[in-house]
Design a protein around this motif. Structure first.
Motif, mmCIF file in Angstrom:
data_model
loop_
_atom_site.group_PDB
_atom_site.id
_atom_site.type_symbol
_atom_site.label_atom_id
_atom_site.label_comp_id
_atom_site.label_asym_id
_atom_site.label_seq_id
_atom_site.Cartn_x
_atom_site.Cartn_y
_atom_site.Cartn_z
ATOM 1 N N MET A 28 -76.865 0.533 82.372
ATOM 2 C CA MET A 28 -76.468 1.726 81.677
ATOM 3 C C MET A 28 -76.365 1.395 80.188
ATOM 4 S SD MET A 28 -73.874 4.666 82.745
ATOM 5 C CE MET A 28 -72.386 3.887 83.160
ATOM 6 N N LYS A 29 -76.983 2.214 79.354
ATOM 7 C CA LYS A 29 -77.023 1.999 77.916
ATOM 8 C C LYS A 29 -76.052 2.962 77.239
ATOM 9 C CE LYS A 29 -80.503 1.591 74.288
ATOM 10 N NZ LYS A 29 -81.930 1.770 73.994
ATOM 11 N N ILE A 30 -75.043 2.405 76.568
ATOM 12 C CA ILE A 30 -73.981 3.223 75.988
ATOM 13 C C ILE A 30 -73.773 2.873 74.518
ATOM 14 C CG2 ILE A 30 -71.537 3.846 76.128
ATOM 15 C CD1 ILE A 30 -71.711 3.296 79.104
ATOM 16 N N LEU A 31 -73.624 3.914 73.707
ATOM 17 C CA LEU A 31 -73.307 3.756 72.291
ATOM 18 C C LEU A 31 -71.841 4.086 72.084
ATOM 19 C CD1 LEU A 31 -74.329 3.431 69.278
ATOM 20 C CD2 LEU A 31 -74.455 5.931 69.267
ATOM 21 N N GLN B 125 -61.831 -1.904 72.075
ATOM 22 C CA GLN B 125 -61.350 -2.060 73.454
ATOM 23 C C GLN B 125 -62.329 -1.418 74.442
ATOM 24 O OE1 GLN B 125 -58.661 -3.941 74.294
ATOM 25 N NE2 GLN B 125 -58.690 -4.423 72.122
ATOM 26 N N VAL B 126 -62.895 -0.290 74.067
ATOM 27 C CA VAL B 126 -63.907 0.370 74.906
ATOM 28 C C VAL B 126 -65.119 -0.548 75.049
ATOM 29 C CG1 VAL B 126 -65.484 2.345 75.054
ATOM 30 C CG2 VAL B 126 -63.102 2.687 74.353
ATOM 31 N N VAL B 127 -65.539 -1.143 73.956
ATOM 32 C CA VAL B 127 -66.688 -2.057 73.976
ATOM 33 C C VAL B 127 -66.428 -3.202 74.952
ATOM 34 C CG1 VAL B 127 -67.960 -3.779 72.606
ATOM 35 C CG2 VAL B 127 -67.535 -1.484 71.678
ATOM 36 N N THR C 117 -67.556 -5.752 80.396
ATOM 37 C CA THR C 117 -67.117 -6.310 81.685
ATOM 38 C C THR C 117 -67.734 -5.551 82.852
ATOM 39 O OG1 THR C 117 -65.127 -4.938 81.938
ATOM 40 C CG2 THR C 117 -64.882 -7.037 80.733
ATOM 41 N N ARG C 118 -68.166 -4.330 82.612
ATOM 42 C CA ARG C 118 -68.789 -3.517 83.657
ATOM 43 C C ARG C 118 -70.304 -3.641 83.665
ATOM 44 N NH1 ARG C 118 -65.188 1.767 84.579
ATOM 45 N NH2 ARG C 118 -63.174 0.810 84.216
ATOM 46 N N GLY C 119 -70.832 -4.505 82.804
ATOM 47 C CA GLY C 119 -72.269 -4.771 82.797
ATOM 48 C C GLY C 119 -73.112 -3.779 82.023
ATOM 49 N N ALA C 120 -72.503 -2.970 81.182
ATOM 50 C CA ALA C 120 -73.260 -1.989 80.396
ATOM 51 C C ALA C 120 -73.971 -2.665 79.233
ATOM 52 C CB ALA C 120 -72.326 -0.908 79.862
ATOM 53 N N GLN C 121 -75.092 -2.078 78.829
ATOM 54 C CA GLN C 121 -75.759 -2.454 77.578
ATOM 55 C C GLN C 121 -75.034 -1.669 76.493
ATOM 56 O OE1 GLN C 121 -79.862 -1.234 78.987
ATOM 57 N NE2 GLN C 121 -80.319 -2.801 77.474
#
Length: 136
Positions: A1-4, A15-17, A22-26
């Motif tokens: 999952m790619k998140i900005l 903190q969100v980053v 830790t959840r494996g997001a890009q």
């Protein structure tokens, strides 16, 4: 999952980053100041831009699965939030989380609060699912 994450170098955004990593997001972080990119955790991609610039919002939301949207208290915060909401809709970003302000509807005559309400509505009325956070 790619998140900005906008505001990803700040207190909440950082903190969100960390949690997204830790959840494996890009994870990508939008920053106005490229010098702040050096402070980002390993594996995070820095994207330089300014949400008050049309050319930024046309570019940074492409190909994303999600966005954590934070915009700072400033004279242009409403413009930045609404411009972003429009671009997120156009790019069909699958999920948006918007960080608003506690009890925003309690004082809508205050520019900071009233502006947040407008952005909240834009996020929640978009075709993709949106979440509004009002921390206290």
């Amino acid at each position: 999952m790619k998140i900005l994450v906008t505001g990803g170098t700040g207190t909440v955004g950082s903190q969100v980053v960390r949690e997204l990593l830790t959840r494996g997001a890009q994870v990508q972080v939008l920053t106005r100041d490229p010098a702040k990119a050096g402070k980002l955790p390993a594996g995070v991609t820095a994207v330089t831009g300014d949400l008050s610039k049309v050319e930024t919002v046309k570019r940074v939301f492409k190909g994303l699965d999600g966005v954590f949207l934070v915009n700072t208290v400033s004279p242009t915060e409403v413009y930045e939030g609404l411009l972003s909401a429009c671009a997120l809709r156009e790019e069909k970003v699958k999920r948006v989380v918007y960080l608003s302000v506690h009890q925003a509807d309690g004082a809508p005559w205050l520019p900071h609060f009233g502006g947040k309400i407008g952005v909240e509505h834009a996020v929640l009325k978009a075709p993709s699912p949106g979440t509004v956070l009002r921390p206290n």
